[in-house]
Design an enzyme around this catalytic site. Structure first.
Site, PDB file in Angstrom:
ATOM      1  N   LYS B  99       0.930  -1.249  -0.123  1.00  0.00           N
ATOM      2  CA  LYS B  99       0.025   0.160  -0.081  1.00  0.00           C
ATOM      3  C   LYS B  99       0.821   1.091  -0.049  1.00  0.00           C
ATOM      4  O   LYS B  99       1.599   1.572   1.139  1.00  0.00           O
ATOM      5  CB  LYS B  99      -0.924   0.062   1.286  1.00  0.00           C
ATOM      6  CG  LYS B  99      -1.600   1.407   1.282  1.00  0.00           C
ATOM      7  CD  LYS B  99      -2.615   1.351   2.581  1.00  0.00           C
ATOM      8  CE  LYS B  99      -2.754   2.893   2.548  1.00  0.00           C
ATOM      9  NZ  LYS B  99      -3.755   3.353   3.863  1.00  0.00           N
ATOM     10  N   GLY B 160      -8.130   9.782   9.190  1.00  0.00           N
ATOM     11  CA  GLY B 160      -8.598   9.817  10.582  1.00  0.00           C
ATOM     12  C   GLY B 160      -9.327  10.916  10.697  1.00  0.00           C
ATOM     13  O   GLY B 160      -9.819  11.329  11.847  1.00  0.00           O
ATOM     14  N   ALA B 186      -9.636   5.860   3.334  1.00  0.00           N
ATOM     15  CA  ALA B 186      -9.620   6.990   4.246  1.00  0.00           C
ATOM     16  C   ALA B 186     -10.564   8.244   4.284  1.00  0.00           C
ATOM     17  O   ALA B 186     -11.503   8.294   3.450  1.00  0.00           O
ATOM     18  CB  ALA B 186      -8.377   7.807   4.012  1.00  0.00           C
ATOM     19  N   GLY B 187     -10.914   8.484   5.445  1.00  0.00           N
ATOM     20  CA  GLY B 187     -12.175   9.416   5.720  1.00  0.00           C
ATOM     21  C   GLY B 187     -13.433   8.854   6.301  1.00  0.00           C
ATOM     22  O   GLY B 187     -14.197   9.745   6.860  1.00  0.00           O
ATOM     23  N   ALA B 208      -9.550   2.499   8.707  1.00  0.00           N
ATOM     24  CA  ALA B 208      -8.748   1.961  10.354  1.00  0.00           C
ATOM     25  C   ALA B 208      -9.607   2.709  11.311  1.00  0.00           C
ATOM     26  O   ALA B 208     -10.099   2.209  12.160  1.00  0.00           O
ATOM     27  CB  ALA B 208      -7.278   2.426  10.043  1.00  0.00           C
ATOM     28  N   SER B 209      -9.304   3.866  11.390  1.00  0.00           N
ATOM     29  CA  SER B 209      -9.537   4.685  12.558  1.00  0.00           C
ATOM     30  C   SER B 209     -10.908   4.650  13.058  1.00  0.00           C
ATOM     31  O   SER B 209     -11.500   4.612  14.250  1.00  0.00           O
ATOM     32  CB  SER B 209      -9.376   6.188  12.494  1.00  0.00           C
ATOM     33  OG  SER B 209      -7.808   6.421  12.072  1.00  0.00           O
TER      34      SER B 209
END
Lengths: 68, 259
Positions: B99, B160, B186-187, B208-209
């Site tokens: 990645k 994040g 992301a986001g 992830a977050s």
């Protein structure tokens, strides 16, 4: 000899190899998910034992962590 | 684009369209429980300077979950550093998959498009399967695909931030033109963001977050699994068009006249 190990000055034995540097970093040389670069070049795992370090070299020892 | 139930990247098939980032979990145990609940089959891992005080091996924990490791180039700000990190990851994890992440700004964590493209071209040339985290820019996505990337991974909003998909129009253009999988990366803040990405035609979602920093990561991991599945199913099933006025679902013939 004196090398830079993960950004910190470190004293290693005269004939230190990459394996010795890995041990000095606190990592288990047999452990999984480890990689080493010396002066910005990858040192393949199979060459760690034979790769003799020289005074003044910069050694980065990296380990798998959570991220991304 | 992959068909139906599986996500195909570079000839490998995954039953789950959810890819989980491992950053931000309070412990390896909590990470493993969330991965199990998410049913993700691909999980990211970073390479960092050895911390002698760190306990446990993420590699072994991930192996027990059955997940395939996807190393990333987190922390890299230049093509040079990202290329070297990818080469180190190949040594550390015995995989050609990477990645690719090249950050251009440490406040927004937005990608540096020019460094990203340079790194992608070099790594494809070295035989890597490159999955680039990129801006939500259709032109950049096309350039990354032309460079030989195995997928394109546009952001919904900064890493994040939990701001969801800020530019659905750009995402639609990226999906429409891509012939490699499109993974929203992301986001994502909550389940509806992941569902929206899948409804827009994305092939997968990487997050992830949203899970690791949720009050209950395992609960949120389950929510994300269902959201990705529901969003994909809705995309494949064909939504009704939006209309300005209502349209009755009962027949117009045979309306009773009661007065």
């Amino acid at each position: 000899m004196r090398v830079t190990l993960n950004g910190e000055p470190r004293e290693l034995g005269q004939d230190a190899s990459v394996v010795d540097a890995v041990a000095a970093s606190g990592a288990e040389p047999e452990g999984r998910g480890l990689a080493v670069a010396v002066d910005g070049e990858v040192v393949p795992r199979g060459e760690w034992g034979a790769f003799e370090l020289r005074d003044g070299q910069s050694v980065e020892i990296l380990k798998a962590v959570q991220g991304g | 684009m992959a068909d139906g139930a599986t996500l195909a990247i570079a000839g490998r098939e995954f039953r789950s369209r959810l890819i989980l980032g491992t950053g931000g979990f309070r412990s390896l145990e909590s990470m493993a429980e969330a991965i199990a609940a998410s049913r993700a089959e691909l999980a990211t891992v970073a390479l960092w300077r050895v911390d002698p005080s760190a306990r446990g091996s993420i590699v072994e924990v991930l192996e027990r979950t059955g997940c395939t490791l996807l190393p990333n180039t987190a922390g890299c700000f230049t093509a040079h550093d990202a290329i070297l990190t990818a080469q180190l990851a190949r040594e550390a994890f015995e995989t050609d998959w990477i990645k690719l992440e090249v950050i251009g700004d440490d406040r927004t964590l937005l990608p540096d498009a020019s460094e990203l493209l340079d790194a992608a071209e070099a790594l494809v040339g070295e035989g890597f399967v490159v999955l680039p985290y990129s801006n939500d820019d259709p032109v950049l996505a096309r350039r990354l695909e032309d460079a030989g990337c195995a997928a394109v991974m546009p952001l919904g909003s900064p890493i994040g931030s939990g701001m969801g998909i800020r530019n659905p129009y750009n995402l639609r253009l990226i999906v429409e033109q891509a012939s490699v999988p499109v993974i929203l990366d992301a986001g994502v803040g909550t389940a509806s963001d992941a569902a929206l990405a899948m409804e827009a035609g994305c092939d997968g979602v990487l997050l992830a977050s949203a899970v690791s920093r949720a009050a209950d990561p395992v609960g949120m991991a389950r929510a994300m699994r269902h959201a990705v599945e529901a969003g994909r199913l809705a995309f494949e099933s064909g939504r009704i068009p939006r209309r300005l006025y209502g349209e009755a679902s009962t027949p117009t013939e045979g309306v009773p006249e009661l007065t």
